[in-house]
Each structure stands twice: as structure tokens, then as C-alpha cells.
Design a protein around this motif. Structure first.
Motif, short mmCIF file in Angstrom:
data_model
loop_
_atom_site.label_atom_id
_atom_site.label_comp_id
_atom_site.label_asym_id
_atom_site.label_seq_id
_atom_site.Cartn_x
_atom_site.Cartn_y
_atom_site.Cartn_z
N LEU A 13 0.98 -0.99 0.12
CA LEU A 13 -0.08 0.09 -0.07
C LEU A 13 0.92 1.08 -0.08
O LEU A 13 0.86 1.93 0.88
N LYS A 14 1.50 1.54 -1.11
CA LYS A 14 2.41 2.61 -1.40
C LYS A 14 1.93 3.48 -2.45
O LYS A 14 0.95 3.38 -3.27
N SER A 15 2.56 4.74 -2.56
CA SER A 15 2.14 5.90 -3.39
C SER A 15 2.90 5.72 -4.57
O SER A 15 4.39 5.32 -4.36
N GLY A 16 2.58 5.78 -5.64
CA GLY A 16 3.13 5.80 -6.99
C GLY A 16 2.69 6.80 -7.87
O GLY A 16 1.74 7.68 -7.49
N ARG A 17 3.29 6.95 -8.83
CA ARG A 17 2.86 8.06 -9.93
C ARG A 17 2.68 7.46 -11.62
O ARG A 17 3.59 6.58 -11.83
N VAL A 25 -0.15 11.56 -12.44
CA VAL A 25 -1.17 11.00 -11.83
C VAL A 25 -0.76 10.45 -10.62
O VAL A 25 -0.30 9.30 -10.74
N PRO A 26 -1.27 10.78 -9.50
CA PRO A 26 -0.91 10.07 -8.32
C PRO A 26 -1.57 8.65 -8.21
O PRO A 26 -2.96 8.76 -8.64
N CYS A 27 -1.25 7.56 -7.70
CA CYS A 27 -1.82 6.27 -7.71
C CYS A 27 -1.47 5.57 -6.25
O CYS A 27 -0.43 5.98 -5.68
N THR A 28 -2.21 4.53 -5.93
CA THR A 28 -1.80 3.78 -4.81
C THR A 28 -1.49 2.38 -5.37
O THR A 28 -2.36 1.93 -5.94
N VAL A 29 -0.40 1.83 -4.78
CA VAL A 29 0.02 0.50 -5.57
C VAL A 29 -0.57 -0.36 -4.67
O VAL A 29 -0.19 -0.51 -3.28
N ARG A 30 -1.48 -1.35 -5.08
CA ARG A 30 -2.16 -2.29 -4.40
C ARG A 30 -1.06 -3.55 -4.39
O ARG A 30 -1.27 -4.39 -3.21
N ASN A 31 -0.53 -4.05 -5.32
CA ASN A 31 0.23 -5.08 -5.37
C ASN A 31 1.27 -4.72 -6.49
O ASN A 31 0.86 -4.26 -7.55
#
Length: 78
Positions: A13-17, A25-31
Motif C-alpha cells: 500500500l504505497k504511493s506511486g505516479r 497522476v498519483p496512484c496507490t500501489v495495491r500489489n
């Protein structure tokens, strides 16, 4: 149910782009795995079918969208 993925997924559960053109665009990495990732965004509307994905301080990776629905984008690394 048989697992069809080539490599194991690491849940996180990390932040990515998501990077395309001059947009980020910001995103949340689920896996994430060696071959792809599952990303959560505010909306998938307007996302291109291929883009660069950046996580932490690692170099961006080129991705193509293999599945999307509402706020979830599954990508394959190129």
C-alpha cells in the motif's frame, strides 16, 4: 482456482505516479510483481493504454494497461 500469473505478487500500500506526457497522476500501489502491478487511482477516465509508472526513487517503468475498471488499473511491465 489455478494461478495464471508468471510471478508472485507482493501486496503493498504505497504511493506511486503514473506518468504520461507532462502529466503525473498519483496512484496507490495495491500489489506488484516482476511482470506487473495493480494500481488504484481516483478515476481511470483519460488514462492512456501505455504509460510510465514510478514507485519510490526507482526509475520509471514502461507499462501497458491489461485491465481497468472504475478506479483499478492492472498493468504489465514492458
Amino acid at each position: 482456482m489455478d494461478e495464471r500469473r508468471d510471478s508472485a505478487r507482493l501486496r503493498m500500500l504505497k504511493s506511486g505516479r503514473i506518468l504520461f506526457g507532462k502529466a503525473a497522476v498519483p496512484c496507490t500501489v495495491r500489489n506488484v510483481s516482476e511482470s506487473g502491478a495493480c494500481l488504484q487511482v481516483q478515476s481511470t477516465y483519460g488514462l492512456p493504454s501505455a504509460f510510465e509508472f514510478a514507485l519510490d526513487d526507482k526509475p520509471p517503468r514502461h507499462c501497458k494497461v491489461v485491465w481497468l475498471d472504475g478506479t483499478i488499473v492492472r498493468v504489465e511491465f514492458q
